[in-house]
Design a protein around this motif. Sequence first.
Motif, PDB file in Angstrom:
ATOM      1  N   VAL A  90       0.839  -1.207   0.000  1.00 41.66           N
ATOM      2  CA  VAL A  90       0.000   0.000   0.000  1.00 41.66           C
ATOM      3  C   VAL A  90       0.878   1.264   0.000  1.00 41.66           C
ATOM      4  N   GLU A  91       1.909   1.260   0.837  1.00 43.51           N
ATOM      5  CA  GLU A  91       2.786   2.437   0.909  1.00 43.51           C
ATOM      6  C   GLU A  91       3.537   2.630  -0.407  1.00 43.51           C
ATOM      7  N   GLN A  92       3.949   1.528  -1.005  1.00 46.82           N
ATOM      8  CA  GLN A  92       4.656   1.609  -2.282  1.00 46.82           C
ATOM      9  C   GLN A  92       3.736   2.182  -3.363  1.00 46.82           C
TER      10      GLN A  92
ATOM     11  N   GLN B 166      -2.146   4.472  18.594  1.00 45.47           N
ATOM     12  CA  GLN B 166      -1.095   4.703  17.592  1.00 45.47           C
ATOM     13  C   GLN B 166      -1.656   4.168  16.291  1.00 45.47           C
ATOM     14  N   PHE B 167      -1.826   5.059  15.323  1.00 46.49           N
ATOM     15  CA  PHE B 167      -2.343   4.639  14.026  1.00 46.49           C
ATOM     16  C   PHE B 167      -1.452   5.265  12.952  1.00 46.49           C
ATOM     17  N   TYR B 168      -1.687   4.857  11.724  1.00 46.58           N
ATOM     18  CA  TYR B 168      -0.774   5.286  10.657  1.00 46.58           C
ATOM     19  C   TYR B 168      -1.526   6.081   9.615  1.00 46.58           C
ATOM     20  N   GLN B 169      -0.910   7.146   9.175  1.00 45.72           N
ATOM     21  CA  GLN B 169      -1.516   7.938   8.104  1.00 45.72           C
ATOM     22  C   GLN B 169      -0.609   7.981   6.881  1.00 45.72           C
ATOM     23  N   ILE B 170      -1.257   8.074   5.731  1.00 46.14           N
ATOM     24  CA  ILE B 170      -0.559   8.418   4.495  1.00 46.14           C
ATOM     25  C   ILE B 170      -1.211   9.731   4.072  1.00 46.14           C
ATOM     26  N   GLY B 171      -0.437  10.789   4.065  1.00 43.42           N
ATOM     27  CA  GLY B 171      -1.056  12.091   3.809  1.00 43.42           C
ATOM     28  C   GLY B 171      -0.305  12.882   2.751  1.00 43.42           C
TER      29      GLY B 171
ATOM     30  N   PHE C  12      -6.681   5.024  -4.266  1.00 40.97           N
ATOM     31  CA  PHE C  12      -7.600   3.997  -3.752  1.00 40.97           C
ATOM     32  C   PHE C  12      -7.944   2.981  -4.845  1.00 40.97           C
ATOM     33  N   ALA C  13      -8.146   3.485  -6.056  1.00 40.54           N
ATOM     34  CA  ALA C  13      -8.476   2.574  -7.164  1.00 40.54           C
ATOM     35  C   ALA C  13      -7.310   1.612  -7.395  1.00 40.54           C
ATOM     36  N   ARG C  14      -6.090   2.141  -7.397  1.00 39.06           N
ATOM     37  CA  ARG C  14      -4.910   1.283  -7.620  1.00 39.06           C
ATOM     38  C   ARG C  14      -4.724   0.280  -6.478  1.00 39.06           C
ATOM     39  N   SER C  15      -5.124   0.680  -5.264  1.00 43.16           N
ATOM     40  CA  SER C  15      -4.969  -0.215  -4.106  1.00 43.16           C
ATOM     41  C   SER C  15      -6.026  -1.307  -4.101  1.00 43.16           C
ATOM     42  N   GLY C  16      -7.090  -1.146  -4.897  1.00 44.40           N
ATOM     43  CA  GLY C  16      -8.146  -2.151  -4.935  1.00 44.40           C
ATOM     44  C   GLY C  16      -9.183  -1.961  -3.835  1.00 44.40           C
ATOM     45  N   LEU C  17      -9.248  -0.740  -3.266  1.00 46.48           N
ATOM     46  CA  LEU C  17     -10.229  -0.477  -2.202  1.00 46.48           C
ATOM     47  C   LEU C  17     -11.642  -0.512  -2.780  1.00 46.48           C
ATOM     48  N   GLU C  18     -12.562  -1.118  -2.022  1.00 44.32           N
ATOM     49  CA  GLU C  18     -13.928  -1.275  -2.549  1.00 44.32           C
ATOM     50  C   GLU C  18     -14.933  -0.414  -1.789  1.00 44.32           C
ATOM     51  N   GLY C  19     -15.997  -0.052  -2.488  1.00 42.51           N
ATOM     52  CA  GLY C  19     -17.079   0.716  -1.858  1.00 42.51           C
ATOM     53  C   GLY C  19     -16.636   2.120  -1.482  1.00 42.51           C
ATOM     54  N   VAL C  20     -15.786   2.712  -2.308  1.00 44.61           N
ATOM     55  CA  VAL C  20     -15.238   4.034  -1.988  1.00 44.61           C
ATOM     56  C   VAL C  20     -16.281   5.120  -2.282  1.00 44.61           C
ATOM     57  N   GLU C  21     -16.544   5.953  -1.280  1.00 50.20           N
ATOM     58  CA  GLU C  21     -17.486   7.057  -1.496  1.00 50.20           C
ATOM     59  C   GLU C  21     -16.885   8.365  -1.008  1.00 50.20           C
ATOM     60  N   LEU C  22     -16.938   9.350  -1.889  1.00 49.54           N
ATOM     61  CA  LEU C  22     -16.374  10.667  -1.576  1.00 49.54           C
ATOM     62  C   LEU C  22     -17.498  11.635  -1.232  1.00 49.54           C
TER      63      LEU C  22
END
Length: 438
Positions: free
Chosen positions: A27-29, A127-132, A167-177
């Motif tokens: 995911v990070e890559q 402790q959680f992780y963000q990609i920002g 998100f599309a490249r990561s394969g995330l499903e049900g994405v709503e903006l």
Amino acid sequence: MAEKKKFQAIKGTRDLLPPDTELWNRVEQTAREVFGTFGFGEIRPPIFEPTELFARSIGMDTDVVGKEMYSFEDRDETSVSLRPEATASVCRAYIEHGMHAWPQPVKLYYTGPMFRRERPQKGRYRQFYQIGAEVLEMVPPNQDPAKNIGKDAAVDAEVIEMVMAFFARSGLEGVELAINSIGDRQCRPKYVELLRAELMKVKDKLGPDSQRRILTNPLRVLDSKLESEQGIIAGLPRISDHLCANCAAQYAELKRQLGMRGVPYAENWRLVRGLDYYMRTTFEITARGLGSQNAVCGGGRYDGLVELLGGPPTKGIGFAIGEDRLILSLEEAGKGGAALGRDVFVAWMGEQAQGAAILAAQKLRASGFRVELPPVEQKFGKALGQADKLGARYALILGDDEIRTGQWTVKTLASGEQAKMSEAEFLEMSRKGKRLSS
Ligand code: HAM
């Protein structure tokens, strides 16, 4: 004898282990690759900063600063805090390194742990992780704010397009903006006063949190998830009806820009965000499989924050993805990391064979293969059993015969096929096999 103490990870923190960390790395890559295509470079700010940096930018009355920071006194008696987010740090760095003199806008991304003393539950950790990512641009002196509304909206839309592409490249499903505009320094205070007045009229029907927020931060009442308050909130005045001309124009242009980029969105007038630095554009993205903690990304525009922290007038827009939640959603959709596996297990017996096995492992590893080399000799039967357990593709069998003839015995574990071949032939075969499998 003293009782043995068992240590455990602190509540709300956890160990990320293989093979799960494969997915984290992937995911990070992907983020690095996608953000790179949009011209973003990486920033790695420190994990702790002066408490005042967060208090000033995120706001004293927010839950994050008011209740959730891990703060401690440093040796010089100043208060420092583990970062609850990174936007404030990026703005501090923009000022500290004179980034206003870099080609504008400055586009930066970050990944890493953040800390908030929240009540832990699924998808919510201490402790959680963000990609920002953040886009910062100094405002030239005497710029007419109305002139750049189209440009700001295009920048906002591109940032949103980027996170959706990721998100599309990561394969995330049900994405709503969901998007909204919360106005600016001109129109928001008037709206907030109106909201406060309306909320005062229904104060007795609200829960204690919302009652308190009427005074401290009435916008946050709109965030309430309390069932009993939903009917009341539905009847409150909406900011979209109270935006000033510039904010309304910017919001309309944002929607047009998203349309041009093929980014689907829904408008949500209640989307106000929990941090004080936002103005105009706010957005949140939800995904499937996350239960109540389904916001996988939040962001918005924060013009003026750099100035508030002592820098030049600067525009800003950015977002942060909750990486833990992103991973959870991918795992729920069956897209978790595969077991680590090995390409080659080198089974060897005999002193001469050990030398050959070490050299073979070195060559294979240099070619990028995942190799397991047992530290002591094992009977071949036992070695093959272990190779199987590790999910190895090939077992390379090196014994007296193989050393004498220079012909390696190679077993393909899935089929059980066994063949003799030279080192060069084996390298060629595994290279092809690797390509076929990836
Ligand atoms: P935020 O909405 O506070 O925004 O956090 C962004 C995301 O981080 C959330 O949508 C969620 O996915 C994740 N997150 C937050 N708290 C937790 C937690 N306790 N456990 C797990 N995940 C969590 C910000 O942090 C802003 N700095 C975003 C931004 C950047 N705005 C402009 N630029």
